[in-house]
Design an enzyme around this catalytic site. Structure first.
Site, PDB file in Angstrom:
ATOM      1  N   ARG A  12      10.765  55.726 -25.990  1.00 37.87           N
ATOM      2  CA  ARG A  12      10.318  55.717 -27.309  1.00 37.87           C
ATOM      3  C   ARG A  12       8.946  56.753 -27.289  1.00 37.87           C
ATOM      4  O   ARG A  12       8.665  57.305 -28.241  1.00 37.87           O
ATOM      5  CB  ARG A  12       9.579  54.246 -27.523  1.00 37.87           C
ATOM      6  CG  ARG A  12      10.687  53.136 -27.932  1.00 37.87           C
ATOM      7  CD  ARG A  12       9.834  51.736 -27.698  1.00 37.87           C
ATOM      8  NE  ARG A  12       9.907  51.359 -26.520  1.00 37.87           N
ATOM      9  CZ  ARG A  12       8.780  50.299 -26.258  1.00 37.87           C
ATOM     10  NH1 ARG A  12       8.528  49.667 -27.440  1.00 37.87           N
ATOM     11  NH2 ARG A  12       8.781  49.897 -25.010  1.00 37.87           N
ATOM     12  N   TYR A  46      15.492  59.723 -29.021  1.00 33.09           N
ATOM     13  CA  TYR A  46      16.778  59.572 -28.698  1.00 33.09           C
ATOM     14  C   TYR A  46      17.805  60.223 -29.487  1.00 33.09           C
ATOM     15  O   TYR A  46      18.691  60.700 -28.741  1.00 33.09           O
ATOM     16  CB  TYR A  46      17.074  57.945 -29.316  1.00 33.09           C
ATOM     17  CG  TYR A  46      16.252  56.859 -28.868  1.00 33.09           C
ATOM     18  CD1 TYR A  46      15.954  56.715 -27.427  1.00 33.09           C
ATOM     19  CD2 TYR A  46      15.774  55.856 -29.542  1.00 33.09           C
ATOM     20  CE1 TYR A  46      15.103  55.790 -26.750  1.00 33.09           C
ATOM     21  CE2 TYR A  46      14.956  54.816 -29.046  1.00 33.09           C
ATOM     22  CZ  TYR A  46      14.485  54.734 -27.804  1.00 33.09           C
ATOM     23  OH  TYR A  46      13.882  53.925 -27.199  1.00 33.09           O
ATOM     24  N   LEU A  83      18.667  49.689 -25.185  1.00 31.42           N
ATOM     25  CA  LEU A  83      17.884  49.265 -26.059  1.00 31.42           C
ATOM     26  C   LEU A  83      17.863  47.883 -26.413  1.00 31.42           C
ATOM     27  O   LEU A  83      18.823  47.352 -26.131  1.00 31.42           O
ATOM     28  CB  LEU A  83      17.993  49.992 -27.423  1.00 31.42           C
ATOM     29  CG  LEU A  83      17.729  51.715 -27.049  1.00 31.42           C
ATOM     30  CD1 LEU A  83      18.378  52.423 -28.532  1.00 31.42           C
ATOM     31  CD2 LEU A  83      16.520  52.170 -26.608  1.00 31.42           C
ATOM     32  N   HIS A 119      21.221  48.404 -31.018  1.00 30.56           N
ATOM     33  CA  HIS A 119      22.459  48.773 -30.488  1.00 30.56           C
ATOM     34  C   HIS A 119      23.625  49.451 -31.513  1.00 30.56           C
ATOM     35  O   HIS A 119      24.207  50.460 -31.208  1.00 30.56           O
ATOM     36  CB  HIS A 119      23.296  47.517 -29.964  1.00 30.56           C
ATOM     37  CG  HIS A 119      22.725  47.295 -28.688  1.00 30.56           C
ATOM     38  ND1 HIS A 119      23.108  46.261 -27.822  1.00 30.56           N
ATOM     39  CD2 HIS A 119      21.418  47.745 -28.054  1.00 30.56           C
ATOM     40  CE1 HIS A 119      22.294  45.884 -26.537  1.00 30.56           C
ATOM     41  NE2 HIS A 119      21.438  46.732 -26.857  1.00 30.56           N
ATOM     42  N   LYS A 172      24.808  44.448 -23.166  1.00 32.30           N
ATOM     43  CA  LYS A 172      24.948  43.410 -23.851  1.00 32.30           C
ATOM     44  C   LYS A 172      23.811  42.725 -24.696  1.00 32.30           C
ATOM     45  O   LYS A 172      22.661  42.996 -23.845  1.00 32.30           O
ATOM     46  CB  LYS A 172      25.830  42.312 -23.055  1.00 32.30           C
ATOM     47  CG  LYS A 172      25.052  42.006 -21.642  1.00 32.30           C
ATOM     48  CD  LYS A 172      24.067  40.838 -21.812  1.00 32.30           C
ATOM     49  CE  LYS A 172      22.927  40.873 -20.928  1.00 32.30           C
ATOM     50  NZ  LYS A 172      21.953  40.206 -21.210  1.00 32.30           N
ATOM     51  N   ARG A 193      12.913  39.471 -25.392  1.00 31.81           N
ATOM     52  CA  ARG A 193      13.964  38.220 -25.118  1.00 31.81           C
ATOM     53  C   ARG A 193      13.073  37.032 -26.007  1.00 31.81           C
ATOM     54  O   ARG A 193      13.819  36.206 -26.395  1.00 31.81           O
ATOM     55  CB  ARG A 193      14.132  38.090 -23.864  1.00 31.81           C
ATOM     56  CG  ARG A 193      15.192  38.982 -23.467  1.00 31.81           C
ATOM     57  CD  ARG A 193      15.455  38.984 -21.856  1.00 31.81           C
ATOM     58  NE  ARG A 193      14.290  39.278 -21.034  1.00 31.81           N
ATOM     59  CZ  ARG A 193      14.258  39.623 -20.063  1.00 31.81           C
ATOM     60  NH1 ARG A 193      15.627  39.118 -19.070  1.00 31.81           N
ATOM     61  NH2 ARG A 193      13.268  39.851 -19.134  1.00 31.81           N
ATOM     62  N   ASP A 198      20.558  36.604 -24.713  1.00 34.40           N
ATOM     63  CA  ASP A 198      20.216  37.474 -23.229  1.00 34.40           C
ATOM     64  C   ASP A 198      21.162  36.682 -22.371  1.00 34.40           C
ATOM     65  O   ASP A 198      21.611  37.508 -21.112  1.00 34.40           O
ATOM     66  CB  ASP A 198      18.860  37.472 -23.143  1.00 34.40           C
ATOM     67  CG  ASP A 198      18.678  38.282 -21.884  1.00 34.40           C
ATOM     68  OD1 ASP A 198      18.872  39.722 -22.180  1.00 34.40           O
ATOM     69  OD2 ASP A 198      18.060  37.827 -21.024  1.00 34.40           O
TER      70      ASP A 198
END
Length: 304
Positions: free
Chosen positions: A19, A40, A56, A61, A79, A146, A158
């Protein structure tokens, strides 16, 4: 853990983006990466880049996987695949259209011990009952993705995605969600319990972000005996298959190395070189995301 696994002669990490440029520079210095980028977009168009690893938050995603494939790059994506099955469908369709390799990073699936476990289960007959969990204490801080719903946080997203993927791989069919119950904190599931049906079999999935002891265990009733495994998520840290009785299809002891990440990378590189198919397929990833959506729908339905 992923970058150190890239110590193969045919793999080189040529650039990293973050970032902010300072974050990218610090990471590049730590791991000896030549180029550090603050955008990115610059990374997916960088010279000598054949594939990108997307680490990320889940909320980003779909966007960056599609952008990378538009730039003719193969993609290894963390994932869960996306925020929901609608986004996952878009990514899968784009991967098929561009003929780029897109692989979701369920690293556990690549370890030889877990492959041996699945082979033993499949050879032992129908599985009438199973249980799997993954619980890790995750501190609740403002920067912890999360614990942030808008970034794709939550125990199921997660952590629970791992036992779900294990159960789906073991039963080799898709579940029906009979019921799911979540402990909600600020709109995020701090814990989840899901009762699943795989045709005539029943399974329980548990995950949580508040626990005194990290655990990742699974147990299966099959062939008149119990087959269990602890630490299936990272067997390189120590894991073995435990059986209540010996059986004709028992897998041999498997060495802990290479790591799940190294084995995953090997499969991804072979897939990019068209030497092998991805172990985690596009159909698998799409079905996984649909199952996650169904668990959340059931948990919201049971919410007081």
């Amino acid at each position: 853990v992923v970058v150190p696994a890239m110590g193969r002669a045919d793999v080189a990490v040529t650039a990293v983006a973050a970032r902010t440029l300072s974050r990218a520079q610090a990471f590049a210095a730590q791991y000896g990466i030549d180029a550090a980028l603050g955008e990115y977009e610059h990374l997916i168009h960088w010279r000598d880049v054949d594939a990108v690893y997307i680490a990320l938050p889940p909320s980003l995603h779909a966007e960056w996987a599609i952008r990378a494939m538009k730039a003719n790059k193969h993609v290894l994506c963390e994932k869960p695949l996306c925020m929901n099955a609608d986004e996952a469908q878009e990514v899968v369709a784009f991967a098929r259209f561009t003929n780029r390799v897109f692989m979701e990073a369920y690293h556990w699936r690549h370890h030889a011990l877990n492959q041996a476990l699945l082979a033993e289960l499949h050879a032992s007959g129908p599985i009438p009952e199973a249980i799997a969990n993954f619980e890790v204490d995750i501190a609740k801080t403002p920067d912890e993705l999360r614990w942030r719903k808008e970034l794709g946080g939550g125990a199921m997203m997660d952590l629970g995605c791992y036992p779900l993927h294990l159960l789906r791989s073991a039963f080799r069919c898709e579940p029906t969600v009979e019921a799911a119950y979540a402990a909600w904190e600020d709109g995020v599931d701090a814990a989840m319990v899901a009762h699943l049906r795989f045709k005539g079999a029943k399974a329980v999935l548990m995950c949580g972000m508040r626990t005194s002891k990290a655990t990742a265990r699974a147990g299966f009733q099959v062939g008149g005996r119990t087959i269990e495994i602890a630490n299936y998520v990272a067997p390189q840290l120590g894991a073995r298959i435990v059986r209540s009785a010996p059986g004709p299809h028992d897998a041999p002891d498997i060495p802990p190395l290479p790591t799940t990440y190294a084995a995953q990378l090997a499969n991804f590189v072979d897939a990019c070189a068209r030497r092998a198919a991805p172990l985690v397929t596009l159909d698998d990833s799409l079905a996984q995301m649909r199952a996650i959506d169904a668990i959340y729908a059931a948990a919201l339905k049971s919410k007081p």
